[in-house]
Design a protein around this motif. Structure first.
Motif, mmCIF file in Angstrom:
data_model
loop_
_atom_site.group_PDB
_atom_site.id
_atom_site.type_symbol
_atom_site.label_atom_id
_atom_site.label_comp_id
_atom_site.label_asym_id
_atom_site.label_seq_id
_atom_site.Cartn_x
_atom_site.Cartn_y
_atom_site.Cartn_z
ATOM 1 N N ARG A 60 1.000 -1.250 -0.112
ATOM 2 C CA ARG A 60 -0.051 0.064 0.121
ATOM 3 C C ARG A 60 0.781 1.231 -0.046
ATOM 4 N NH1 ARG A 60 -3.331 -0.977 5.061
ATOM 5 N NH2 ARG A 60 -3.701 1.318 4.859
ATOM 6 N N ARG A 62 4.128 1.529 -1.151
ATOM 7 C CA ARG A 62 4.556 1.691 -2.696
ATOM 8 C C ARG A 62 3.520 2.196 -3.602
ATOM 9 N NH1 ARG A 62 7.611 -2.565 -0.095
ATOM 10 N NH2 ARG A 62 6.229 -4.059 -0.612
ATOM 11 N N THR A 63 2.358 1.912 -3.408
ATOM 12 C CA THR A 63 1.422 2.168 -4.178
ATOM 13 C C THR A 63 1.028 3.953 -4.098
ATOM 14 O OG1 THR A 63 0.399 0.250 -4.390
ATOM 15 C CG2 THR A 63 -0.775 2.287 -5.176
ATOM 16 N N TRP A 64 1.277 4.198 -2.881
ATOM 17 C CA TRP A 64 0.883 5.631 -2.467
ATOM 18 C C TRP A 64 2.056 6.451 -2.962
ATOM 19 C CZ3 TRP A 64 3.432 9.045 0.722
ATOM 20 C CH2 TRP A 64 2.740 9.978 0.865
ATOM 21 N N LEU A 66 4.206 6.045 -5.203
ATOM 22 C CA LEU A 66 3.863 5.838 -6.643
ATOM 23 C C LEU A 66 2.922 7.202 -7.271
ATOM 24 C CD1 LEU A 66 4.985 5.106 -9.491
ATOM 25 C CD2 LEU A 66 3.098 3.207 -9.608
ATOM 26 N N SER A 67 1.799 6.979 -6.569
ATOM 27 C CA SER A 67 0.861 8.088 -7.108
ATOM 28 C C SER A 67 0.989 9.361 -6.574
ATOM 29 C CB SER A 67 -0.666 7.594 -6.433
ATOM 30 O OG SER A 67 -0.547 7.691 -4.977
ATOM 31 N N GLU A 68 1.709 9.682 -5.436
ATOM 32 C CA GLU A 68 2.086 10.919 -4.930
ATOM 33 C C GLU A 68 3.417 11.392 -5.529
ATOM 34 O OE1 GLU A 68 0.406 13.060 -2.544
ATOM 35 O OE2 GLU A 68 -1.179 11.521 -3.082
ATOM 36 N N TYR A 69 4.286 10.767 -5.953
ATOM 37 C CA TYR A 69 5.452 11.319 -6.689
ATOM 38 C C TYR A 69 5.943 10.974 -7.829
ATOM 39 C CZ TYR A 69 6.573 12.496 -1.547
ATOM 40 O OH TYR A 69 6.495 13.061 -0.057
ATOM 41 N N GLY A 70 5.251 9.947 -8.397
ATOM 42 C CA GLY A 70 5.316 9.384 -9.897
ATOM 43 C C GLY A 70 6.543 8.355 -9.907
ATOM 44 N N ARG A 74 10.670 6.099 -5.426
ATOM 45 C CA ARG A 74 10.363 4.910 -4.863
ATOM 46 C C ARG A 74 10.543 4.738 -3.379
ATOM 47 N NH1 ARG A 74 14.265 1.170 -2.930
ATOM 48 N NH2 ARG A 74 16.419 2.008 -2.902
#
Length: 97
Positions: A60, A62-64, A66-70, A74
């Motif tokens: 969860r 890692r997904t966050w 990715l969605s917040e920082y692109g 990582r």
């Protein structure tokens, strides 16, 4: 607005009803931004509250990230941070009757 770690810990304590089985958890994470720390990139430390639910917290987070920082960032590391109330409850639970 929350501006300190102490205020964030207080907010977590206010949201949990049972400190041994908290509904939310305080998490400290490190986000590594491209090109990576070894190659001159940045490492950012963040604290945030997450709801406890079934499933991998790491996935969860890692997904966050990715969605917040692109995709150029990582999740480098993360750990839960117990509040002082949670630590006291664990100490009391370990004491013999």
């Amino acid at each position: 607005m929350i501006t300190t770690l102490t205020q964030l810990e207080k907010q977590v304590d206010e949201q949990i009803t049972d400190p041994l089985y908290p509904e939310v958890t305080l998490v400290c994470g490190q986000v590594e931004h491209w090109p990576g720390v070894r190659d001159g990139g940045e490492l950012e430390e963040i604290y945030f509250i997450v709801k406890n639910r079934v499933g991998s917290l790491g996935d969860r987070l890692r997904t966050w990230v990715l969605s917040e920082y692109g995709p150029s960032s990582r999740l480098a590391d993360w750990q839960t941070v117990p509040t002082s109330r949670q630590l006291r409850a664990e100490d009391e639970a370990d004491e013999p009757f």
